[in-house]
Design an enzyme around this catalytic site. Sequence first.
Site, short mmCIF file in Angstrom:
data_model
loop_
_atom_site.label_atom_id
_atom_site.label_comp_id
_atom_site.label_asym_id
_atom_site.label_seq_id
_atom_site.Cartn_x
_atom_site.Cartn_y
_atom_site.Cartn_z
N ALA A 151 15.48 -5.13 0.56
CA ALA A 151 15.33 -5.39 -0.88
C ALA A 151 14.78 -6.78 -1.17
O ALA A 151 14.70 -7.18 -2.33
CB ALA A 151 16.64 -5.16 -1.64
N ILE A 152 14.37 -7.50 -0.16
CA ILE A 152 13.84 -8.85 -0.37
C ILE A 152 12.55 -8.81 -1.19
O ILE A 152 12.38 -9.59 -2.14
CB ILE A 152 13.59 -9.53 1.00
N THR A 153 11.65 -7.90 -0.85
CA THR A 153 10.39 -7.81 -1.59
C THR A 153 10.61 -7.36 -3.02
O THR A 153 10.03 -7.92 -3.96
CB THR A 153 9.42 -6.85 -0.89
N VAL A 157 12.96 0.96 -0.07
CA VAL A 157 13.70 -0.30 -0.20
C VAL A 157 14.75 -0.34 0.90
O VAL A 157 15.60 0.55 1.00
CB VAL A 157 14.36 -0.45 -1.57
N ASP A 158 14.64 -1.36 1.72
CA ASP A 158 15.54 -1.55 2.85
C ASP A 158 16.31 -2.86 2.63
O ASP A 158 17.38 -2.87 2.03
CB ASP A 158 14.72 -1.57 4.14
N ASP A 210 7.76 2.53 -2.43
CA ASP A 210 7.92 3.62 -1.47
C ASP A 210 9.30 3.61 -0.83
O ASP A 210 9.96 4.63 -0.70
CB ASP A 210 6.82 3.57 -0.40
N LYS A 242 0.81 -1.20 0.00
CA LYS A 242 0.00 0.00 0.00
C LYS A 242 0.85 1.26 0.00
O LYS A 242 0.40 2.35 -0.34
CB LYS A 242 -0.92 0.02 1.23
#
Length: 208
Positions: A128-130, A125-126, A123, A63
């Site tokens: 980056a897995i998703t 990226v930390d 929104d 979301k």
Amino acid sequence: MSNAASPATSAAPVRHYPMSCRTLATQEQIWSATAKCAKQIAEDYKQYNLSDENPLYLLCVLKGSFMFTADLARFLCDEGVPVRIEFICASSYGTDVKTSGEVRLLLDVRDPVENRHLLIVEDIVDSAITLEYLKRFLQAKQPASLKTVVLLDKPSGRKVTLSVDYPVITIPHAFVIGYGMDFAEAYRELRDVCVLKKEYYEKPASKL
């Protein structure tokens, strides 16, 4: 494109939020950085001869990226880039502040995207897995091109090797809320990107 901006310091209206310990980027600073990014995207995509019949598909990752996607679409319109907007939802987070490491696809795009130019709009990226999962998932649909644009990039949080094509703002390690981003579904409506006070994410979500 790797020349992401750092959180800006230019003058902007000061908004205060009780759950925030500081503001990383104001709405106005986000707009300025997004407009600059849109110009770069428009320049890079000239090679594809985009048109109403051959538009750029913005894949809004729900979301959190809904506000960013809306603003990016308008700035791309200003640059003469025809777009279509599709929605996709995948998450490695629940209601906690740490990634579970397991990605779940919650919503797939509705339109066929084979031979289409796709731009994943995230929104933040930390780890980056998703985003890595989404890139692999969408690449299997055989698009004409596939790139990524991310409002907030946190390179220090990577758990997989992944480079973002269009990082808009680079931020330090922090739990952020606002401008579409939430904690336990709260605070998406804030105009600015803010750092959540620690005591807020240490309390039960039902107490927010």
